[in-house]
Structures are given as C-alpha cells and as structure tokens.
Enzyme design. Structure first.
Site, short mmCIF file in Angstrom:
data_model
loop_
_atom_site.label_atom_id
_atom_site.label_comp_id
_atom_site.label_asym_id
_atom_site.label_seq_id
_atom_site.Cartn_x
_atom_site.Cartn_y
_atom_site.Cartn_z
CG HIS A 173 -0.32 0.00 2.53
ND1 HIS A 173 0.26 -1.13 3.08
CD2 HIS A 173 -0.19 0.97 3.47
CE1 HIS A 173 0.73 -0.85 4.28
NE2 HIS A 173 0.48 0.42 4.54
CG HIS A 185 0.84 5.55 4.03
ND1 HIS A 185 0.01 5.47 5.12
CD2 HIS A 185 1.56 4.40 4.03
CE1 HIS A 185 0.21 4.34 5.75
NE2 HIS A 185 1.16 3.65 5.10
#
Length: 145
Positions: free
Chosen positions: A107, A109
């Site tokens: 992932h 951010h």
C-alpha cells in the site's frame, strides 16, 4: 515482520477488498482501491492498494501491477490536492516492520501537509471519526478525474 514471509489473506486490507470490513472509500477501478486511513497522520490521509495482489510489499509486486498501482496513486494524489489544497503531499510506502510497515498488503500513503501543522506519527494516533472520514472521502472522490 521481515521483508520475507507469506501473505496473510486475513489482513485488514484483504478484508476491506472482500467487503468484510468497512472503509471510507475514495476511488476504485479495475486495478486499485483507495480509502481513508482510519489512523490518519493528517487530514485527508489516503491509502491506495492493489486489488488483485498478494504482494506484502513493493519488492514482491509484479511489474505489470506496479504500473497500474502507481498511476492510481498519482490519480488519487492529484484529487487530494484539488480537494484539500495542501501546501505539500507526502507519498510514502513502507517495506518491513523496521521500515514502519504495519499492514502486510502492499500500500501507498498519500498524506497532505500544511505549513505549520504537525504531522502525526504513523499508525500511533487515535482512530478518526468514520463520518468525518466519509465526508473527506466524498470530497476527494469528487475531484477524481
């Protein structure tokens, strides 16, 4: 956890992708899913994850998936900028616990920054109000192009 290991299909992001856990959804296409971080470091902190991957980190991801993922990250970052008008945007990605990774599903951010506003610590602040996150998600989603 180290850089090596087995993907846990019951991690929180996998559960979000399967619809087993709720989230404040920002954007979704065939390749990526973006949603608000429930432990935000700043207002508008958004996460972007690959939808069809079992990569725990950047080092494990297939190159063809990475190209779609980074394009999704850019698209969402532009929407964060348009929606919230920050002075800057941090785009970050952690690989392994010593680097700060806490969820072992690849992932990114997207963290808006404003001059003079302190940044919260990664995953250490309190949980945000879900209604506020959903309102921010809608604001950002409205700027996706």
């Amino acid at each position: 956890m180290s850089l090596d290991g087995t993907y846990d299909h019951d991690n929180i992001f996998a559960k979000i992708l399967r619809g087993e856990m709720g989230c404040a959804r920002v954007f979704e296409d065939d390749h990526v899913f973006a949603f608000m971080d429930v432990f935000p470091q700043s207002k508008g902190h958004t996460l972007v994850i690959p939808k069809h991957s079992s990569a725990r980190n950047l080092l494990e991801e297939e190159p063809d998936r990475l190209s779609h993922l980074i394009l999704g990250v850019q698209r969402v970052a532009k929407a964060v900028r348009a929606a919230l008008n920050p002075d800057g945007i941090v785009v970050t990605q952690f690989n392994g616990a010593p680097a700060g990774q806490t969820i072992y599903h690849l992932h990114f951010h997207i963290i808006p920054r404003w001059n003079g506003v302190e940044l919260g610590r990664h995953a250490s602040g309190g949980m945000a109000d879900m209604d506020e996150l959903k309102a921010l998600a809608a604001q950002i989603a409205a700027k996706i192009s």
